[in-house]
Design an enzyme around this catalytic site. Sequence first.
Site, short mmCIF file in Angstrom:
data_model
loop_
_atom_site.label_atom_id
_atom_site.label_comp_id
_atom_site.label_asym_id
_atom_site.label_seq_id
_atom_site.Cartn_x
_atom_site.Cartn_y
_atom_site.Cartn_z
N ASP A 97 -124.67 -1.72 -70.57
CA ASP A 97 -125.27 -0.80 -69.61
C ASP A 97 -126.08 -1.62 -68.61
O ASP A 97 -126.94 -2.40 -69.02
CB ASP A 97 -126.20 0.14 -70.39
CG ASP A 97 -126.15 1.56 -69.89
OD1 ASP A 97 -126.27 1.76 -68.68
OD2 ASP A 97 -126.00 2.49 -70.72
N ASP A 199 -125.78 2.44 -64.45
CA ASP A 199 -126.67 3.59 -64.49
C ASP A 199 -126.93 4.14 -63.07
O ASP A 199 -127.14 3.37 -62.13
CB ASP A 199 -128.00 3.11 -65.10
CG ASP A 199 -128.90 4.24 -65.53
OD1 ASP A 199 -128.49 5.03 -66.40
OD2 ASP A 199 -130.04 4.33 -65.01
N GLU A 262 -122.21 5.73 -63.43
CA GLU A 262 -122.80 7.05 -63.66
C GLU A 262 -123.16 7.65 -62.31
O GLU A 262 -124.02 7.15 -61.60
CB GLU A 262 -124.05 6.96 -64.53
CG GLU A 262 -124.56 8.36 -64.91
CD GLU A 262 -126.04 8.41 -65.27
OE1 GLU A 262 -126.44 9.37 -65.95
OE2 GLU A 262 -126.80 7.53 -64.86
N HIS A 325 -125.71 10.31 -74.39
CA HIS A 325 -127.07 10.30 -74.93
C HIS A 325 -128.06 11.13 -74.13
O HIS A 325 -129.24 11.12 -74.43
CB HIS A 325 -127.54 8.84 -74.99
CG HIS A 325 -127.65 8.26 -73.60
ND1 HIS A 325 -126.54 8.01 -72.82
CD2 HIS A 325 -128.72 7.94 -72.86
CE1 HIS A 325 -126.93 7.55 -71.65
NE2 HIS A 325 -128.25 7.49 -71.64
N ASP A 326 -127.58 11.81 -73.10
CA ASP A 326 -128.48 12.65 -72.28
C ASP A 326 -128.17 14.14 -72.44
O ASP A 326 -128.91 14.97 -71.90
CB ASP A 326 -128.32 12.31 -70.78
CG ASP A 326 -128.78 10.91 -70.43
OD1 ASP A 326 -129.71 10.40 -71.09
OD2 ASP A 326 -128.19 10.33 -69.49
#
Length: 524
Positions: A97, A199, A262, A325-326
């Site tokens: 990431d 990200d 993302e 994970h969000d």
Amino acid sequence: MGKWWQSAVFYQIYPRSFKDSDGDGVGDLRGIIEKLDYFNWLGVDALWLSPIFTSPMVDFGYDVSDYRDIDPLFGRLADFDELLKAAHGRGLKVILDLVPNHTSNMHPWFLESRSSRDNPKRDWYIWRDAKPDGSEPNNWLAYFGGAAWTWDELTGQYYMHNFAPEQPELNYFNPEVKAAMFDEIRFWLERGLDGFRIDTIDRLIKDPEFRNNPPSTSWKPGDNPSWKLARVYSEKGEGIHDLIAEMGDVFREFGDAVSVGEIDYSTDPHYIAAYVGTKERPEIDLPFNFAPIMLPWNAQVFRKFVDEYDGLLPGSGTNYVLGNHDQMRLASRFGEGFRTAAMLLLTLRGAAFIYQGEELGMTDGEVMPEQYRDPQGINLGLSRDPCRTPFHWTGDHNAGFTDGTPWLPIALNHATVNVEAERDDPFSTLTLYRRLLALRRAAPALNEGSYRSFDAGEDVFAYIRQGDDSAFAVLLNFSADAKQITLPANIKGNIRLTTLLDREGESVQNQVALRPYEGMIIGL
Ligand code: GLC
Ligand code: MG
């Protein structure tokens, strides 16, 4: 032959919650190394690890203080090298990431930047004067609550942050920032890493005039209060596509390295596809398609979206995401229909992303407000902790995750929803994922083959995946009612797999009965 990532299945590991090897209650790299066989057994192609770089962990690694080292909580650089080598030895790709939009406030770049107004790195971050009355430079709001500006006493200016105050935003109008971040990417790709998930990639550029955001027309009570203002100026500024194309060029220096970005949670296929760029000016390889998370669970809505999106990206770039994970976990969000969603994810054209635990049917864990760790939960009550509770290896105390005290509570249903209980159960969710992955791997039609939807009634999303020497029809009943489907004349064959794993081999022609939420794959 396409690139390796074009139709790869990526498995997202949230390292804090995957496997703890040293009893401190937090998952780590040695824990992942211990479990590498699991990924081959499951049948995925690539691993994406959520942040493991050095971090004060205010946002659990999405606040990086050193882009070139591993946080001691997770291990050391040598552990990472070992993990990469061992994964490659098993034919697994690994991506990490990258968080380029902001650093930690403890990153040396920011410490320098905030040290004085004439520090050479002052302009690496976004500093602005207060308004004459001392208030923030404009009305921008942070996702984790409050203003997107924090006052710095020492130098008498505000700095900007879309997330926590501990996550100051970098200034991408400064060429030195760009160059520095591009070098961080090269550092890892030279080390043999297979790519990055990047990200909030569409947020790197803000309005150079710092105009106020206008009020939103879609905000409703219960939504994040920061969405009361439409984020028109505080992100996605003009020039963002050029910047992303430049960043993509860094990956292209390394041939096969993949860039996954993302971007906004959009249901507009054009918005998503635009980040692939054009032939002349390519941007990133896989801009996340979160539409399956956002769209209402309706067969016709999904069909319309996939028809359009698949058509926009006839080559590579298509991908599907159901969780991360969000977001609330798949099995909590879809209830009984979640197996159908899984079949959808793994039978559409392009790459697919599985979030750890999805393959077990893990639900959101029970995390009490006083146990919240996520800053968004602590500040706004909108906690992402429930989807981050530890992975269930066994039904034992602490689910085989740790010998210590887990950093978040273990979900109560770990007694039945776990690898040990599901691995040999022919009807389990884990078996369904494994069989879907095996079928996809064995049949190129299911990953690279073309996609074409056909009519099968209001509540059924139906499509054909056509490869060079095999073809499949997929029927997904989105409703809680049984459906009797009349099939087009060319759709006949044998059932290869159903979501309940119990009708294999049944021959299908003219008519087929689907049970509530049943999905099936027919070999034509
Ligand atoms: C992304 C991450 C999220 C993080 C945020 C700030 O949306 O997925 O977990 O909090 O960026 O870095
Ligand atoms: Mg540990």
